[in-house]
Design a protein around this motif. Structure first.
Motif, PDB file in Angstrom:
ATOM      1  N   LEU A  34     101.793  77.169  36.671  1.00  0.00           N
ATOM      2  CA  LEU A  34     100.748  76.157  36.757  1.00  0.00           C
ATOM      3  C   LEU A  34     101.027  75.002  35.798  1.00  0.00           C
ATOM      4  O   LEU A  34     101.687  75.191  34.785  1.00  0.00           O
ATOM      5  CB  LEU A  34      99.390  76.774  36.399  1.00  0.00           C
ATOM      6  CG  LEU A  34      98.926  77.923  37.283  1.00  0.00           C
ATOM      7  CD1 LEU A  34      97.617  78.497  36.747  1.00  0.00           C
ATOM      8  CD2 LEU A  34      98.737  77.454  38.717  1.00  0.00           C
ATOM      9  N   GLN A  35     100.483  73.846  36.136  1.00  0.00           N
ATOM     10  CA  GLN A  35     100.664  72.691  35.254  1.00  0.00           C
ATOM     11  C   GLN A  35      99.725  72.763  34.065  1.00  0.00           C
ATOM     12  O   GLN A  35     100.062  72.399  32.944  1.00  0.00           O
ATOM     13  CB  GLN A  35     100.405  71.396  36.029  1.00  0.00           C
ATOM     14  CG  GLN A  35     101.510  71.112  37.018  1.00  0.00           C
ATOM     15  CD  GLN A  35     101.213  69.853  37.831  1.00  0.00           C
ATOM     16  OE1 GLN A  35     100.064  69.433  37.937  1.00  0.00           O
ATOM     17  NE2 GLN A  35     102.239  69.267  38.396  1.00  0.00           N
ATOM     18  N   GLY A  93      85.726  73.280  35.403  1.00  0.00           N
ATOM     19  CA  GLY A  93      86.660  72.162  35.339  1.00  0.00           C
ATOM     20  C   GLY A  93      88.050  72.530  35.812  1.00  0.00           C
ATOM     21  O   GLY A  93      89.037  72.027  35.272  1.00  0.00           O
ATOM     22  N   ALA A  94      88.144  73.426  36.797  1.00  0.00           N
ATOM     23  CA  ALA A  94      89.458  73.857  37.270  1.00  0.00           C
ATOM     24  C   ALA A  94      89.629  73.549  38.746  1.00  0.00           C
ATOM     25  O   ALA A  94      88.690  73.584  39.524  1.00  0.00           O
ATOM     26  CB  ALA A  94      89.635  75.355  37.036  1.00  0.00           C
ATOM     27  N   ARG A  95      90.906  73.265  39.110  1.00  0.00           N
ATOM     28  CA  ARG A  95      91.241  73.109  40.520  1.00  0.00           C
ATOM     29  C   ARG A  95      91.523  74.498  41.081  1.00  0.00           C
ATOM     30  O   ARG A  95      92.371  75.219  40.560  1.00  0.00           O
ATOM     31  CB  ARG A  95      92.504  72.238  40.661  1.00  0.00           C
ATOM     32  CG  ARG A  95      92.967  72.073  42.122  1.00  0.00           C
ATOM     33  CD  ARG A  95      94.395  71.562  42.227  1.00  0.00           C
ATOM     34  NE  ARG A  95      94.707  70.540  41.250  1.00  0.00           N
ATOM     35  CZ  ARG A  95      94.462  69.235  41.406  1.00  0.00           C
ATOM     36  NH1 ARG A  95      93.904  68.785  42.513  1.00  0.00           N
ATOM     37  NH2 ARG A  95      94.778  68.381  40.434  1.00  0.00           N
ATOM     38  N   GLU A 119      93.758  76.021  38.035  1.00  0.00           N
ATOM     39  CA  GLU A 119      94.301  75.415  36.821  1.00  0.00           C
ATOM     40  C   GLU A 119      93.332  74.356  36.297  1.00  0.00           C
ATOM     41  O   GLU A 119      92.717  73.630  37.080  1.00  0.00           O
ATOM     42  CB  GLU A 119      95.674  74.818  37.053  1.00  0.00           C
ATOM     43  CG  GLU A 119      95.704  73.625  37.973  1.00  0.00           C
ATOM     44  CD  GLU A 119      97.111  73.112  38.211  1.00  0.00           C
ATOM     45  OE1 GLU A 119      98.020  73.479  37.433  1.00  0.00           O
ATOM     46  OE2 GLU A 119      97.293  72.358  39.176  1.00  0.00           O
ATOM     47  N   ALA A 120      93.225  74.328  34.976  1.00  0.00           N
ATOM     48  CA  ALA A 120      92.253  73.429  34.349  1.00  0.00           C
ATOM     49  C   ALA A 120      92.624  71.987  34.601  1.00  0.00           C
ATOM     50  O   ALA A 120      93.788  71.589  34.458  1.00  0.00           O
ATOM     51  CB  ALA A 120      92.204  73.696  32.852  1.00  0.00           C
TER      52      ALA A 120
END
Lengths: 336, 372, 89
Positions: free
Chosen positions: A47-48, A86-88, A150-151
Motif C-alpha cells: 500500500l502507498q 479517512g481511508a480508501r 489505505e489511509a
C-alpha cells in the motif's frame, strides 16, 4: 447452480460440493482478482499509505429489505467503516455462514448484491470462506466482512480534536434504513416510499480531502441512529452536542412512520450517511462540496459542540430544549 | 391543510408562550400555576418539545394518571405471564413488554421461549388467532377509552368471522371518574386540567361537564401538537384571568360534544362499568370496564379461570405518588439511580408515556440546564 | 394513551377497512368505528383504527384564531388581552 438447489451441510465441509459451490457461485462473481486459483490467503500489493483494517459481522433480520439486502449492507458497512477513518477501501474478505436448506434462489441475489456493491465502491473481494450449519443454528445467513484500506493523506481524525465551537454535519436525511426495516415487519403492516439508504460514503470522504485538517472526527450512524452515534462520540468527553431539530433532514415518509409508531427518527438506523465534526469555519465549504454529489444533495449542518458533560441535546422547533437519549433496547412500536 | 406542521409553527408557539407569561404575571401568583395534564401522551409530547421548561416558572405541568401502563397493577402482568407459561400465545402492544410484573417481564418471558408477539394494532391478535387455530391467543387489552374502541371493534370482528380461539385479558379504565376523584383529593393542588384529546374524541367533550362542576377548576380539552398544548395552557390561564371556571374544547378539529357515537354504542354493547384497581390509587368505583355477562366467554380471566391479584409492588417504588401528581419524578430517590429505562423499578420509568420515562429521556430541568 | 396520527383515506375497501396514507406511508386502517367514511376524508388513526374524522373547517378556524394572536402580538409589541383576541368557544 440451479435456483431450486438448497444449501446442504455438505456444501460447507470442504469437499467436492464446496468446490462446486465456489466455482459456480463465487468465482464468476468475484474474478478477476486475488481469488484466482483459490489460494488459502490473498497476497496483496504494497500500500502507498498506512493500512487501515476493520471487521464486522452481519446477523441482520430481515435478510432482504427495500433498497438492499444483507449482501449490499455488508459491503457498504465495511467500506464506510474504512471511509470514516479517512481511508480508501481496497480489499474485502467475505465469510458466509449458511443455514442448512437455505435456498440458492435466495442466496444468488445476495451474492449479486455483494458483487454489485463491491464494483460500485471500487473494492475487491480478495478472500472468503463458506460454512454450513445445521438447521436452526443460524438465522438463514450470517455474514462477516473484513475490510482493508489505505489511509488518505491529510486526515487527522481523533476524538481528542473535537472542541467547543465545532459544527456537526450530516450528509443527508437520516433514519431511512431503520424505517425501511420497520416496514418489513408484517405485524406493523406499513408500506410506502420507504427505502434503505444503504450506500457507500467514501466519495463524500474523498471530496473532503482539501479540508482534511479541518475535520476533527467522522462516523457513519448505523444501529441506534444518529442519537447513538453522537452519544458514542461525547461519551467520555467534557462536551455537549446541541442539535437544531429544525435543521435535521428527515424524509417525510420516514418521519411519518416514526410518528405513527411513536419512535424518534434520531433512533432509526441509517446505513449510508456521513457524520462529520469540523471546525466551524469549514462548514460552508464542506456543505457546498457535499451538495454537489448526488448522495450529499441534502447535507446539512445540524448542530454544534459546546463544553458540557457528555450530553446530546436538541433545540426543538418551538424553541424548547430536550435531551436526546440513547435508544433503549429494541425499537418497539407503541400506542401510548 | 398540513395537519402536523401547521400545529407546530414556531412563531405561533413563541407568541403563545409570551402571552402565557404575560397573563401569568398579571395574575401575580406566589406559586406556579399547576396544570395537570392527565394523558400520558400529553406528558410525552410536552417533554419531547421541551415545553415544561419553557412554561416554567409561572406554569408547572404536572403529570396525572393518564398512562394506562403506569396505572396497571403488577398482578395484571403476573396473570399475563401465567398464561404465557401455560403455552398460550400472547399478543401485546409494545408498551407492556418491559413493565415489571411481581417477578419478570414479558420481554424476559419471550427470551425464555414464551410466545409473546408485539403488535401495533389489536386486530393483529385476530390475524394470529386465524393463523394458529390450534392455539389459544390472548390479547393484552390495556388502555383508556381511545384504545377501548379499537379493542371492542376487534372482538366484534372476531365474532362476525367466527374466530373463537381468541380472548382478551383486560385492564380497561376510564378517565372522567379518576379526574373527579383526584379533584377531591385533599392534598392535590391542581389549578386546571388539560384533558386528553383522543379519549375525548371518543367520549365527547360533554363528558367532562360533571368533573368541571365537581372540581371547580378550568378543564380544557387539547390536542397533541405543541401548539395544541400551548393553546390549552393559554386557555386555562385566560379563564383564570377572567375569573372563569369552565369546560372548554380547543381540539375541535377532532373532538365533538357527542364524541364518536358509533364507537360509544359498540363500547356500550360489549362492556359495562366496573370497579378497577389503579396502581397508586387503589380500587376506584366505576372507573373500569369489564365484559358484559353475555360476552364473558371472551374474557381471559373467565376462560382460563384466573384469579388475578394486585401483585407485589417493587420495594421503594413511588410510582403511585408520581401518578397522582404528588411527587415529581426527579424527587423520587430511585430516579436515575436504581431506576432507569434499562433497569426500571416501576412502570412510570418503563412505560413509553410514564412521567419518569419522559423526565429521564427528554430531561429534567437540571438535566438540560445550560451550565454543565 | 392517545398516540394517534392524521391520515387520509385513499381507498375504501371491503368489510370496514380502508387504505390510508400519511406522507407517502400507507397502511390498511379499520374505519368501522366511523360514520360514513369517505375517500379523501382525513381521520385520526390510533392503533390501526380510525377513531374520528378530522374537520378541516374547525382546523382552519383554529389556525385563523392563532394567526390573529400572532398578528396582534406583532402589531402591539405586547400580547393582546384575551377579550381583544376574540371569543373562543
Amino acid at each position: 447452480m440451479s435456483q431450486e438447489t438448497t444449501i446442504r451441510l455438505d456444501h460447507g465441509v470442504g469437499g467436492r460440493l464446496t468446490r462446486e459451490f465456489i466455482v459456480a457461485e463465487i468465482l464468476p462473481r468475484f474474478l478477476p482478482g486475488p481469488l484466482q486459483g483459490l489460494p488459502d490467503a490473498a497476497v496483496l500489493p504494497v500500500l502507498q499509505g498506512p493500512p487501515v483494517f476493520t471487521t464486522d459481522s452481519y446477523v441482520v433480520q430481515p435478510l432482504e429489505f427495500p433498497g438492499g439486502n444483507i449482501g449490499s449492507l455488508a459491503v457498504h458497512g465495511t467500506v464506510n467503516d474504512l471511509a470514516v477513518c479517512g481511508a480508501r477501501p481496497l480489499w474485502l474478505s467475505l465469510a458466509l455462514i449458511l443455514e442448512e436448506s437455505f435456498p440458492m434462489g435466495r442466496l444468488a441475489p445476495i451474492l449479486d448484491a455483494v458483487r454489485d456493491a463491491a464494483m460500485s465502491c471500487g473494492i475487491t473481494v480478495a478472500t472468503g470462506d463458506t460454512k454450513v450449519v445445521p438447521r436452526g443454528q443460524c438465522d438463514g445467513l450470517y455474514l462477516t466482512a473484513s475490510g482493508l484500506g489505505e489511509a488518505l493523506p491529510g486526515f487527522a481524525l481523533s476524538l481528542g480534536r473535537i472542541g467547543p465551537g465545532d459544527r456537526v454535519l450530516v450528509s443527508g436525511p437520516i433514519g431511512a434504513h431503520g424505517a425501511a426495516v420497520l416496514a418489513t415487519r408484517t405485524e406493523l403492516a406499513f408500506a410506502g416510499d420507504l427505502k434503505s439508504d444503504s450506500a457507500s460514503v467514501y466519495r463524500l470522504v474523498e471530496a473532503l480531502q482539501p479540508w482534511a485538517q479541518e475535520i476533527h472526527f467522522m462516523r457513519d450512524p448505523t444501529r441506534g441512529g444518529l442519537a447513538a452515534a453522537l452519544h458514542e462520540i461525547v461519551a467520555d468527553l467534557p462536551l455537549d452536542i446541541i442539535l437544531d431539530e429544525a435543521c435535521l433532514p428527515v424524509e417525510p415518509a420516514v418521519r411519518a412512520v416514526a410518528e405513527l409508531l411513536g419512535i424518534d427518527p434520531l433512533h432509526l438506523a441509517s446505513e449510508g450517511r456521513l457524520l462529520a465534526l469540523c471546525r466551524s469555519e469549514a462548514t460552508e465549504s464542506i456543505l457546498e462540496v457535499w451538495r454537489q454529489l448526488p448522495e450529499g444533495r441534502q447535507a446539512e449542518c445540524i448542530g454544534y459542540v459546546a463544553s458540557g458533560r457528555s450530553r446530546v441535546l436538541a433545540q426543538t422547533a418551538v424553541g424548547g430544549r430536550r435531551l436526546v437519549d440513547w435508544p433503549h433496547g429494541r425499537l418497539l412500536p407503541r400506542i401510548c | 391543510m398540513k395537519w402536523l406542521s401547521d400545529f407546530r409553527n414556531p412563531q405561533t408557539g413563541r407568541v403563545l408562550l409570551e402571552q402565557i407569561r404575560a397573563i401569568a404575571s398579571r395574575l401575580d401568583r406566589r406559586k406556579p400555576l399547576r396544570i395537570m395534564e392527565v394523558c400520558g401522551t400529553h406528558t410525552m409530547v410536552a417533554a419531547r418539545w421541551g415545553l415544561p421548561r419553557l412554561l416554567a416558572p409561572e406554569v408547572r405541568l404536572v403529570s396525572g394518571p393518564g398512562c394506562p401502563v403506569c396505572v396497571t397493577v403488577p398482578g395484571y402482568l403476573d396473570a399475563a405471564l401465567d398464561l404465557a407459561r401455560r403455552g398460550h400465545v400472547l399478543v401485546t402492544f409494545g408498551d407492556l413488554m418491559h413493565v415489571p410484573a411481581s417477578a419478570g417481564t414479558l420481554a424476559e418471558a419471550q427470551a425464555e421461549g414464551a410466545d409473546v408477539r408485539v403488535c401495533y394494532a389489536p386486530d393483529h391478535a385476530l390475524r394470529v388467532a386465524t393463523e394458529l387455530r390450534q392455539r389459544e391467543v390472548v390479547f393484552l387489552a390495556v388502555g383508556f377509552e381511545t384504545t377501548v374502541a379499537p379493542i371492542v371493534a376487534t372482538l366484534d370482528r372476531a365474532r362476525r368471522v367466527g374466530i373463537r380461539n381468541l380472548s382478551f385479558l383486560t385492564a380497561l379504565k376510564t378517565i372522567p371518574p379518576v379526574l373527579e376523584i383526584l379533584s377531591r383529593h385533599p392534598s392535590l393542588s391542581v389549578d386546571g386540567f388539560l384533558c386528553p384529546g383522543h379519549v375525548s374524541a371518543i367520549i365527547g367533550s360533554h363528558s367532562y361537564e360533571h368533573v368541571c362542576r365537581v372540581a371547580r377548576i378550568p378543564c380544557v380539552i387539547a390536542g397533541f401538537e405543541p401548539l395544541d398544548i400551548l393553546l390549552g395552557v393559554w386557555t386555562i390561564l385566560r379563564q383564570f384571568d377572567r375569573g372563569e371556571v369552565r369546560l372548554e374544547n380547543v381540539y375541535m378539529r377532532a373532538v365533538r360534544p357527542e364524541g364518536n357515537p358509533r364507537a360509544l354504542r359498540l363500547i356500550q354493547q360489549y362492556l359495562q362499568p366496573c370497579a378497577a384497581l389503579w396502581r397508586g390509587l387503589g380500587p376506584l368505583p366505576s372507573s373500569g370496564l369489564e365484559w358484559r355477562p353475555q360476552y364473558r366467554f371472551w374474557d381471559a380471566v373467565h376462560r382460563f379461570e384466573l384469579s388475578p391479584t394486585a401483585g407485589i409492588e417493587p420495594p421503594g417504588c413511588r410510582c403511585g405518588e408520581v401518578i397522582q401528581g404528588a411527587l415529581e419524578p426527579e424527587a423520587c430517590p430511585l430516579f436515575a439511580r436504581q431506576c432507569s429505562p434499562e433497569t426500571p423499578v416501576g412502570p412510570c420509568m418503563v412505560s413509553s408515556e410514564g412521567s419518569c420515562a419522559a423526565a429521564y429521556r427528554y430531561g429534567t430541568d437540571n438535566a438540560v440546564a445550560e451550565k454543565g | 394513551m392517545c398516540l394517534a396520527m392524521p391520515m387520509q383515506i385513499v381507498q375504501l375497501m371491503e368489510s370496514g377497512l380502508a387504505l390510508c396514507e400519511l406522507n407517502g406511508v400507507h397502511r390498511q386502517v379499520d374505519v368501522s368505528l366511523l360514520d360514513k367514511p369517505q375517500e379523501g376524508d382525513y381521520v385520526i388513526v390510533h392503533a390501526g383504527f380510525a377513531i374520528q374524522q378530522l374537520d378541516p373547517r374547525e382546523a382552519e378556524e383554529q389556525l385563523t384564531f392563532l394567526a390573529g394572536l400572532v398578528r396582534g402580538a406583532a402589531e402591539d409589541h405586547r400580547p393582546p388581552s384575551p377579550s381583544e383576541a376574540g371569543v373562543w368557544r
